[in-house]
Design an enzyme around this catalytic site. Sequence first.
Site, short mmCIF file in Angstrom:
data_model
loop_
_atom_site.label_atom_id
_atom_site.label_comp_id
_atom_site.label_asym_id
_atom_site.label_seq_id
_atom_site.Cartn_x
_atom_site.Cartn_y
_atom_site.Cartn_z
N GLY A 132 0.61 31.54 -61.81
CA GLY A 132 1.37 32.15 -60.72
C GLY A 132 1.22 31.33 -59.46
N GLY A 133 0.33 31.76 -58.58
CA GLY A 133 0.18 31.16 -57.25
C GLY A 133 0.10 29.63 -57.24
CG ASN B 212 5.71 34.37 -63.35
OD1 ASN B 212 6.80 34.39 -62.79
ND2 ASN B 212 5.06 35.47 -63.70
CD1 TRP B 213 7.32 28.79 -59.77
CD2 TRP B 213 9.42 28.69 -58.99
NE1 TRP B 213 7.71 27.49 -59.82
CE2 TRP B 213 9.01 27.40 -59.36
CE3 TRP B 213 10.71 28.87 -58.48
CZ2 TRP B 213 9.83 26.28 -59.22
CZ3 TRP B 213 11.53 27.76 -58.35
CH2 TRP B 213 11.09 26.48 -58.70
CE LYS B 214 2.95 36.38 -60.82
NZ LYS B 214 1.72 37.12 -60.70
N GLY C 178 -3.53 37.15 -59.52
CA GLY C 178 -3.37 37.14 -58.06
C GLY C 178 -4.59 37.61 -57.29
CD GLU D 152 3.17 40.41 -61.12
OE1 GLU D 152 4.23 39.76 -61.05
OE2 GLU D 152 2.05 39.90 -60.86
CD GLU E 272 0.07 36.25 -67.12
OE1 GLU E 272 0.04 35.15 -66.55
OE2 GLU E 272 0.84 37.17 -66.80
CB SER F 183 -7.07 33.57 -60.64
OG SER F 183 -6.66 34.74 -59.95
CG HIS G 22 4.24 39.24 -65.68
ND1 HIS G 22 3.63 40.00 -64.71
CD2 HIS G 22 3.68 38.00 -65.60
CE1 HIS G 22 2.74 39.24 -64.07
NE2 HIS G 22 2.76 38.03 -64.58
#
Length: 253
Positions: free
Chosen positions: A237-238, A9-11, A176, A100, A170, A216, A98
């Site tokens: 993510g990251g 998930n590149w956001k 993050g 966010e 999640e 993470s 998600h």
Amino acid sequence: MRKKIAAGNWKMHLSLTEAQKLVSEIVNMYQDEYRGKAEVIFGVPFPYLHPIHHLIKDKNNIHLSAQNMHQATSGAYTGETSAPMLLDTGASHVILGHSERRQYFGEDEALLAAKTDQALAHELTVIFCIGESLEERESGHMLAVVKKQLSGGCFHLSAENFSKLIIAYEPVWAIGTGKTASPAQAQEVHAYIRQLIAERYDAQIAAGCSILYGGSVKPENAQELFSQKDIDGGLVGGASLKSRDFVDIIKAL
Ligand code: 13P
């Protein structure tokens, strides 16, 4: 059908040039180094769906996902993107729910249920995200929160439609932050999610559901997380923004 899945998930990150370089590197490394059958999904920003699809369209087991979608098929909804539009770009998946989106855009269970219906009606595979905040975990409400999110967003579905979902657990406090849930903490919730699915549907549907962990995930912790009985892969993510890290996470499957 239950599958091993590594979804990135590149956001809202990367330029188009960086995104194309990242995907090309990942695809090359994946083809050179990986002999397994795990599915790879790139969850990319809307404007990159079409150009990234161009890079992966003839690759086995590599799919494209949007990160959100509107619940209507078309209409006067300035700035929104519909399920048919996603299909036109080549996307086959969409991430819904998600944390966010829930936190910053006020998406609630009723809205997410409508989006899920709409995605499934257009044969998009939904990656449906659930997970508790730190406060909810510390106050002992973790399982109740997960149950409310799953039942509110997904349990209205028929068994046939539910079987088309991928669930992602999640925990918000692990997203993050560098703080990963321990394998035992993640497994506890994954097992609970599978139990809820078995109670609502049946044991076969529960056993067939892919449940991903997100928060993470890194090459250093992926193997231990993925070795848990009820963890079928990761929503990353990251670390999905770095080709070496993401391929090492795929290989941990
Ligand atoms: P991080 O892997 O950066 O913690 O993000 C997880 C996530 O939100 C994936 O959807």
